[in-house]
Design a protein around this motif. Structure first.
Motif, PDB file in Angstrom:
ATOM      1  N   THR A   1      56.076 -92.970  15.746  1.00  0.00           N
ATOM      2  CA  THR A   1      56.008 -92.207  16.995  1.00  0.00           C
ATOM      3  C   THR A   1      56.074 -93.111  18.227  1.00  0.00           C
ATOM      4  O   THR A   1      56.973 -93.004  19.041  1.00  0.00           O
ATOM      5  CB  THR A   1      54.726 -91.362  17.034  1.00  0.00           C
ATOM      6  N   ARG A   2      55.105 -93.974  18.377  1.00  0.00           N
ATOM      7  CA  ARG A   2      55.036 -94.909  19.498  1.00  0.00           C
ATOM      8  C   ARG A   2      55.271 -94.231  20.840  1.00  0.00           C
ATOM      9  O   ARG A   2      55.921 -94.747  21.728  1.00  0.00           O
ATOM     10  CB  ARG A   2      56.027 -96.062  19.297  1.00  0.00           C
ATOM     11  N   GLY A   3      54.747 -93.026  20.986  1.00  0.00           N
ATOM     12  CA  GLY A   3      54.774 -92.352  22.275  1.00  0.00           C
ATOM     13  C   GLY A   3      56.142 -91.967  22.789  1.00  0.00           C
ATOM     14  O   GLY A   3      56.372 -91.964  23.997  1.00  0.00           O
ATOM     15  N   VAL A   4      57.074 -91.635  21.909  1.00  0.00           N
ATOM     16  CA  VAL A   4      58.413 -91.247  22.352  1.00  0.00           C
ATOM     17  C   VAL A   4      58.382 -89.836  22.930  1.00  0.00           C
ATOM     18  O   VAL A   4      57.866 -88.904  22.315  1.00  0.00           O
ATOM     19  CB  VAL A   4      59.418 -91.312  21.182  1.00  0.00           C
ATOM     20  N   ASP A   5      58.929 -89.681  24.126  1.00  0.00           N
ATOM     21  CA  ASP A   5      59.089 -88.374  24.759  1.00  0.00           C
ATOM     22  C   ASP A   5      60.513 -87.911  24.480  1.00  0.00           C
ATOM     23  O   ASP A   5      61.475 -88.486  24.995  1.00  0.00           O
ATOM     24  CB  ASP A   5      58.841 -88.501  26.266  1.00  0.00           C
ATOM     25  N   ASP A   6      60.656 -86.875  23.654  1.00  0.00           N
ATOM     26  CA  ASP A   6      61.985 -86.431  23.233  1.00  0.00           C
ATOM     27  C   ASP A   6      62.901 -86.111  24.407  1.00  0.00           C
ATOM     28  O   ASP A   6      64.108 -86.352  24.349  1.00  0.00           O
ATOM     29  CB  ASP A   6      61.874 -85.202  22.330  1.00  0.00           C
ATOM     30  N   GLU A   7      62.349 -85.558  25.476  1.00  0.00           N
ATOM     31  CA  GLU A   7      63.188 -85.183  26.608  1.00  0.00           C
ATOM     32  C   GLU A   7      63.601 -86.384  27.451  1.00  0.00           C
ATOM     33  O   GLU A   7      64.531 -86.290  28.249  1.00  0.00           O
ATOM     34  CB  GLU A   7      62.477 -84.138  27.471  1.00  0.00           C
ATOM     35  N   ARG A   8      62.933 -87.512  27.274  1.00  0.00           N
ATOM     36  CA  ARG A   8      63.331 -88.729  27.969  1.00  0.00           C
ATOM     37  C   ARG A   8      64.345 -89.527  27.150  1.00  0.00           C
ATOM     38  O   ARG A   8      65.064 -90.370  27.695  1.00  0.00           O
ATOM     39  CB  ARG A   8      62.110 -89.622  28.243  1.00  0.00           C
ATOM     40  N   ALA A   9      64.388 -89.260  25.868  1.00  0.00           N
ATOM     41  CA  ALA A   9      65.274 -90.024  24.989  1.00  0.00           C
ATOM     42  C   ALA A   9      66.723 -89.562  25.130  1.00  0.00           C
ATOM     43  O   ALA A   9      67.020 -88.484  25.646  1.00  0.00           O
ATOM     44  CB  ALA A   9      64.820 -89.890  23.539  1.00  0.00           C
ATOM     45  N   GLY A  10      67.613 -90.403  24.659  1.00  0.00           N
ATOM     46  CA  GLY A  10      69.034 -90.075  24.644  1.00  0.00           C
ATOM     47  C   GLY A  10      69.712 -90.925  23.584  1.00  0.00           C
ATOM     48  O   GLY A  10      69.054 -91.724  22.905  1.00  0.00           O
ATOM     49  N   LYS A  11      71.023 -90.769  23.433  1.00  0.00           N
ATOM     50  CA  LYS A  11      71.698 -91.499  22.354  1.00  0.00           C
ATOM     51  C   LYS A  11      73.150 -91.818  22.692  1.00  0.00           C
ATOM     52  O   LYS A  11      73.828 -91.043  23.370  1.00  0.00           O
ATOM     53  CB  LYS A  11      71.652 -90.711  21.040  1.00  0.00           C
ATOM     54  N   TRP A  12      73.571 -92.979  22.199  1.00  0.00           N
ATOM     55  CA  TRP A  12      74.983 -93.319  22.177  1.00  0.00           C
ATOM     56  C   TRP A  12      75.615 -92.604  20.989  1.00  0.00           C
ATOM     57  O   TRP A  12      75.025 -92.555  19.901  1.00  0.00           O
ATOM     58  CB  TRP A  12      75.177 -94.825  22.032  1.00  0.00           C
ATOM     59  N   LEU A  13      76.795 -92.047  21.181  1.00  0.00           N
ATOM     60  CA  LEU A  13      77.499 -91.317  20.126  1.00  0.00           C
ATOM     61  C   LEU A  13      78.690 -92.139  19.653  1.00  0.00           C
ATOM     62  O   LEU A  13      79.547 -92.525  20.453  1.00  0.00           O
ATOM     63  CB  LEU A  13      77.990 -89.959  20.637  1.00  0.00           C
ATOM     64  N   ILE A  14      78.716 -92.392  18.354  1.00  0.00           N
ATOM     65  CA  ILE A  14      79.811 -93.153  17.750  1.00  0.00           C
ATOM     66  C   ILE A  14      80.516 -92.250  16.748  1.00  0.00           C
ATOM     67  O   ILE A  14      79.904 -91.810  15.769  1.00  0.00           O
ATOM     68  CB  ILE A  14      79.291 -94.408  17.028  1.00  0.00           C
ATOM     69  N   PHE A  15      81.781 -91.963  16.984  1.00  0.00           N
ATOM     70  CA  PHE A  15      82.565 -91.143  16.061  1.00  0.00           C
ATOM     71  C   PHE A  15      83.485 -92.046  15.249  1.00  0.00           C
ATOM     72  O   PHE A  15      84.182 -92.896  15.814  1.00  0.00           O
ATOM     73  CB  PHE A  15      83.384 -90.106  16.833  1.00  0.00           C
ATOM     74  N   VAL A  16      83.464 -91.865  13.939  1.00  0.00           N
ATOM     75  CA  VAL A  16      84.283 -92.704  13.060  1.00  0.00           C
ATOM     76  C   VAL A  16      84.960 -91.835  12.004  1.00  0.00           C
ATOM     77  O   VAL A  16      84.429 -90.792  11.611  1.00  0.00           O
ATOM     78  CB  VAL A  16      83.440 -93.795  12.358  1.00  0.00           C
ATOM     79  N   PRO A  17      86.131 -92.251  11.507  1.00  0.00           N
ATOM     80  CA  PRO A  17      86.765 -91.511  10.409  1.00  0.00           C
ATOM     81  C   PRO A  17      85.857 -91.520   9.182  1.00  0.00           C
ATOM     82  O   PRO A  17      85.114 -92.489   8.962  1.00  0.00           O
ATOM     83  CB  PRO A  17      88.050 -92.305  10.144  1.00  0.00           C
ATOM     84  N   PRO A  18      85.889 -90.468   8.373  1.00  0.00           N
ATOM     85  CA  PRO A  18      85.031 -90.410   7.183  1.00  0.00           C
ATOM     86  C   PRO A  18      85.139 -91.635   6.282  1.00  0.00           C
ATOM     87  O   PRO A  18      84.138 -92.083   5.721  1.00  0.00           O
ATOM     88  CB  PRO A  18      85.515 -89.144   6.472  1.00  0.00           C
ATOM     89  N   ASP A  19      86.340 -92.198   6.165  1.00  0.00           N
ATOM     90  CA  ASP A  19      86.517 -93.367   5.298  1.00  0.00           C
ATOM     91  C   ASP A  19      85.786 -94.604   5.822  1.00  0.00           C
ATOM     92  O   ASP A  19      85.557 -95.553   5.065  1.00  0.00           O
ATOM     93  CB  ASP A  19      88.004 -93.696   5.134  1.00  0.00           C
ATOM     94  N   ASP A  20      85.447 -94.599   7.100  1.00  0.00           N
ATOM     95  CA  ASP A  20      84.801 -95.768   7.707  1.00  0.00           C
ATOM     96  C   ASP A  20      83.302 -95.588   7.919  1.00  0.00           C
ATOM     97  O   ASP A  20      82.632 -96.505   8.405  1.00  0.00           O
ATOM     98  CB  ASP A  20      85.448 -96.077   9.066  1.00  0.00           C
ATOM     99  N   MET A  21      82.771 -94.409   7.572  1.00  0.00           N
ATOM    100  CA  MET A  21      81.392 -94.132   7.973  1.00  0.00           C
ATOM    101  C   MET A  21      80.362 -94.987   7.242  1.00  0.00           C
ATOM    102  O   MET A  21      79.338 -95.353   7.827  1.00  0.00           O
ATOM    103  CB  MET A  21      81.058 -92.645   7.809  1.00  0.00           C
ATOM    104  N   ASP A  22      80.605 -95.343   5.992  1.00  0.00           N
ATOM    105  CA  ASP A  22      79.613 -96.139   5.259  1.00  0.00           C
ATOM    106  C   ASP A  22      79.441 -97.517   5.891  1.00  0.00           C
ATOM    107  O   ASP A  22      78.315 -97.985   6.100  1.00  0.00           O
ATOM    108  CB  ASP A  22      80.017 -96.288   3.791  1.00  0.00           C
ATOM    109  N   GLU A  23      80.549 -98.172   6.190  1.00  0.00           N
ATOM    110  CA  GLU A  23      80.480 -99.506   6.776  1.00  0.00           C
ATOM    111  C   GLU A  23      79.929 -99.450   8.201  1.00  0.00           C
ATOM    112  O   GLU A  23      79.121-100.297   8.602  1.00  0.00           O
ATOM    113  CB  GLU A  23      81.867-100.156   6.777  1.00  0.00           C
ATOM    114  N   ALA A  24      80.348 -98.446   8.968  1.00  0.00           N
ATOM    115  CA  ALA A  24      79.839 -98.307  10.335  1.00  0.00           C
ATOM    116  C   ALA A  24      78.329 -98.066  10.310  1.00  0.00           C
ATOM    117  O   ALA A  24      77.579 -98.657  11.100  1.00  0.00           O
ATOM    118  CB  ALA A  24      80.555 -97.164  11.048  1.00  0.00           C
TER     119      ALA A  24
END
Length: 216
Positions: A104-127
């Protein structure tokens, strides 16, 4: 309360047990994925930890045994990559890796965000391996997750997606630190960063509408 069918309950139980197993193993050693990749025999550990899981979550444990028949069969699923390798995972929509330390470490869900990485299915395991390993070392954000081979009714894209979370979207220095680290492990194409608050509102990018907060 709506009753969950046994098949769905077993799938939920599998994901919860894998998290439980990973945390138990991490309390005195490496992550579950590291042990599996090293070829360590975890049979005895899985049996022992399942016993504790059964004490804490008897209904979920019984659902697992009803679905898989035995603890050894559950272990065989792990060895086959279920819940560890995205392309081999069909019981769960997501695989998650948190940073080291308390979850947990005091994470506020509404303050959090994320980088989105889209990859082809064949590359997802290595990514995913790259992102997972850096997250586990504490070198990226607070958490990361990847879509799996299980078809999602909410999917808007044929590609796999990896989310790399940061604690506070307003902390631009930290957000960009994570972006630079991602670039350093091979994700050099432009990425978008989305705040959780947009996700909670159900806002998604579409023609003429952009919901990414940062782009780099």
């Amino acid at each position: 309360m709506e009753e969950i069918d046994p098949e769905s309950l077993a799938e939920i139980a599998y994901g919860i047990f894998e998290i439980f197993l990973d945390r138990e193993l991490c309390s005195h050693g490496p992550y579950l994925f590291e042990l599996l990749e090293q070829g360590v025999d975890l049979g005895a550990d899985v049996h022992e930890i399942f016993g504790r899981f059964r004490e804490d979550y008897p209904e979920l444990a019984e659902a697992l045994l009803l679905r898989f028949g035995s603890i050894d069969t559950i272990y065989a699923q792990l060895l086959a990559g279920e819940g560890v390798i995205p392309s081999k995972t069909t019981l769960m929509y997501w695989i998650v890796q948190d940073e080291p330390g308390p979850v947990t470490r005091g994470v506020d869900d509404e303050r959090a965000g994320k980088w989105l990485i889209f990859v082809p299915p064949d590359d997802m395991d290595e990514a995913w391996r790259k992102v997972r390993d850096e997250t586990a070392r504490g070198m990226l954000g607070i958490s990361a997750k990847v879509s799996t081979a299980r078809p999602s009714p909410e999917s808007r894209d044929e590609r796999a997606v990896i989310y790399v979370y940061t604690r506070d979207w307003a902390d631009e220095a930290d957000v960009m630190r994570v972006r630079e680290r991602l670039r350093g492990i091979g994700f050099v194409e432009q990425l978008g960063y989305k705040r959780n608050i947009e996700t909670y509102r159900g806002e998604y990018s579409e023609e003429g509408k952009r919901v990414t907060y940062y782009s780099a």
